[in-house]
Scaffold this motif. Structure first.
Motif, short mmCIF file in Angstrom:
data_model
loop_
_atom_site.label_atom_id
_atom_site.label_comp_id
_atom_site.label_asym_id
_atom_site.label_seq_id
_atom_site.Cartn_x
_atom_site.Cartn_y
_atom_site.Cartn_z
N LEU A 59 0.82 -1.20 0.00
CA LEU A 59 0.00 0.00 0.00
C LEU A 59 0.86 1.25 0.00
CD1 LEU A 59 -2.70 -0.99 2.67
CD2 LEU A 59 -2.62 -1.58 0.24
N MET A 60 0.27 2.36 -0.44
CA MET A 60 0.94 3.66 -0.41
C MET A 60 0.26 4.56 0.60
SD MET A 60 1.51 6.60 -3.37
CE MET A 60 2.83 5.79 -4.26
N CYS A 61 1.05 5.17 1.47
CA CYS A 61 0.52 6.06 2.51
C CYS A 61 0.14 7.41 1.91
CB CYS A 61 1.59 6.25 3.59
SG CYS A 61 1.11 7.41 4.88
N SER A 62 -1.03 7.91 2.31
CA SER A 62 -1.45 9.25 1.88
C SER A 62 -1.44 10.24 3.03
CB SER A 62 -2.85 9.20 1.25
OG SER A 62 -3.82 8.84 2.22
N SER A 63 -1.03 9.77 4.23
CA SER A 63 -1.02 10.61 5.44
C SER A 63 0.42 10.98 5.79
CB SER A 63 -1.66 9.88 6.62
OG SER A 63 -2.94 9.40 6.30
N PHE A 64 0.77 12.25 5.68
CA PHE A 64 2.15 12.64 5.98
C PHE A 64 2.38 12.85 7.47
CE2 PHE A 64 5.48 15.90 6.53
CZ PHE A 64 6.55 15.19 5.99
N ASN A 65 1.39 13.34 8.18
CA ASN A 65 1.60 13.76 9.57
C ASN A 65 1.36 12.67 10.60
OD1 ASN A 65 2.29 16.50 8.96
ND2 ASN A 65 0.13 16.88 8.53
N GLN A 66 0.57 11.65 10.28
CA GLN A 66 0.32 10.57 11.23
C GLN A 66 1.48 9.57 11.22
OE1 GLN A 66 -1.98 11.77 9.22
NE2 GLN A 66 -3.68 12.42 10.52
N HIS A 67 1.59 8.81 12.30
CA HIS A 67 2.70 7.87 12.43
C HIS A 67 2.19 6.50 12.87
CE1 HIS A 67 5.52 11.22 12.05
NE2 HIS A 67 4.74 11.88 12.90
N ILE A 68 2.82 5.46 12.33
CA ILE A 68 2.50 4.08 12.72
C ILE A 68 3.80 3.31 12.88
CG2 ILE A 68 0.22 4.01 11.62
CD1 ILE A 68 1.52 2.59 9.24
N VAL A 69 3.74 2.16 13.55
CA VAL A 69 4.89 1.29 13.71
C VAL A 69 4.45 -0.14 13.40
CG1 VAL A 69 6.00 2.76 15.43
CG2 VAL A 69 4.44 0.96 16.17
N LEU A 92 -13.12 10.94 3.47
CA LEU A 92 -11.69 10.65 3.40
C LEU A 92 -10.89 11.58 4.30
CD1 LEU A 92 -11.45 10.03 -0.45
CD2 LEU A 92 -11.85 8.37 1.39
N GLU A 93 -9.61 11.30 4.43
CA GLU A 93 -8.79 12.09 5.36
C GLU A 93 -8.60 13.53 4.92
OE1 GLU A 93 -4.27 12.45 7.12
OE2 GLU A 93 -4.77 10.79 5.78
N SER A 94 -8.52 13.75 3.60
CA SER A 94 -8.22 15.09 3.08
C SER A 94 -9.33 15.58 2.16
CB SER A 94 -6.89 15.08 2.33
OG SER A 94 -5.85 14.59 3.15
N PRO A 95 -10.53 15.81 2.69
CA PRO A 95 -11.65 16.21 1.84
C PRO A 95 -11.41 17.52 1.10
CG PRO A 95 -12.18 16.54 4.16
CD PRO A 95 -10.91 15.74 4.12
N ALA A 96 -10.55 18.37 1.65
CA ALA A 96 -10.28 19.65 0.98
C ALA A 96 -9.64 19.45 -0.39
CB ALA A 96 -9.39 20.52 1.85
N ASP A 182 -10.77 5.52 13.19
CA ASP A 182 -10.40 6.20 14.44
C ASP A 182 -9.14 7.05 14.25
OD1 ASP A 182 -8.78 4.04 14.00
OD2 ASP A 182 -8.74 3.35 16.08
N MET A 183 -9.04 7.73 13.11
CA MET A 183 -7.86 8.54 12.84
C MET A 183 -7.78 9.71 13.82
SD MET A 183 -6.72 10.42 9.31
CE MET A 183 -6.49 8.85 8.48
N SER A 184 -6.57 9.94 14.33
CA SER A 184 -6.32 11.07 15.22
C SER A 184 -5.17 11.89 14.68
CB SER A 184 -5.97 10.55 16.63
OG SER A 184 -4.71 9.91 16.61
N ALA A 185 -4.71 12.85 15.45
CA ALA A 185 -3.61 13.70 15.02
C ALA A 185 -2.29 12.92 14.92
CB ALA A 185 -3.44 14.88 15.98
N SER A 186 -2.22 11.76 15.59
CA SER A 186 -0.98 10.99 15.60
C SER A 186 -1.05 9.70 14.78
CB SER A 186 -0.59 10.65 17.04
OG SER A 186 -1.60 9.89 17.66
N GLY A 187 -2.22 9.21 14.52
CA GLY A 187 -2.35 7.97 13.77
C GLY A 187 -3.75 7.40 13.91
#
Length: 231
Positions: A59-69, A92-96, A182-187
């Motif tokens: 998969l390709m990530c579209s979220s630059f600011n969130q983080h996962i491990v 979606l995460e970036s409706p704008a 359950d997306m938040s500011a961190s992931g």
């Protein structure tokens, strides 16, 4: 009477089918880890996942600011880009970014998939950086990459933006967007997948019961009419 019963059955099953299409569903995302492409101090496409506990999907990530491990799991809704419109983009995460923005991001994603299949000709994941720039609406790559890599990202981005107005959702029927519930500011993070699993739609119990009562009502109506014909 038979015609009325058949029409009633068709309407009832139509109601059930419509409810199944409209019902929300989720998949379980399991992050295995990144495959090794990186630039700007971060890993880039491809990221390996299990979906619903099976397979290994790139998969390709579209979220630059969130983080996962590696080892993280979460639930996500799925949207086939063929169903992208002014309503579904709001989920979606970036409706704008709008429909055109997500179509351009899908275009970049498929370019990244092609590069990966061509002996990994984009080892720095610059197509992924172009997606991040596009969906964040800012030049996040400019502060992280070398001048040469940044120039390449902007070339990719310019091509996608130019193509955007001419793109249609139907062109990307093999692209699936996974948006965490359950997306938040961190992931967690939103991802693009190519020819990957989508949600299994299950009708709500209330809908099944409603249709079931409707069928019983039709059957009872048929019985009443048959009994009346003998009076």
């Amino acid at each position: 009477m038979k015609k009325t019963l058949v029409v009633g059955l068709l309407l009832a099953f139509g109601t059930l089918f419509g409810a199944m299409i409209a019902s929300a569903g989720t998949v379980t995302m399991g992050f295995i880890g990144a495959e090794g492409n990186q630039s700007g101090g971060v890993y880039t496409f491809p990221y390996d996942f299990t979906i619903n506990g099976t397979g290994t999907y790139q998969l390709m990530c579209s979220s630059f600011n969130q983080h996962i491990v590696p080892g993280d799991q979460w639930t996500a809704t799925t949207l086939n880009v063929a169903n992208l419109d002014t309503s579904t983009v709001l989920t979606l995460e970036s409706p704008a970014a709008g429909v055109v923005g997500y179509l351009a991001a899908s275009y970049l994603f498929l370019e990244g998939v092609s590069a990966l299949n061509a002996s990994n000709s984009d080892p720095k994941g610059l197509y992924n950086w172009a997606v991040w720039d596009l969906l964040t609406g800012s030049d996040v790559s400019g502060g992280a990459l070398s001048a040469g890599d940044e120039a390449q990202v902007q070339t990719y981005l310019a091509a996608a933006v130019a193509a955007g107005p001419g793109l249609t959702p139907a062109q990307f029927s093999d692209v699936v967007i996974y948006t965490p519930t359950d997306m938040s500011a961190s992931g967690p993070q939103e991802f693009f997948g190519f020819d990957t699993p989508t949600l299994t739609v299950v009708p709500e119990p209330g809908t099944v019961a409603l249709v079931g009562f409707g069928l019983l009502g039709l059957a009872d109506r048929k019985s009443t009419r048959l009994n009346s014909s003998h009076l």
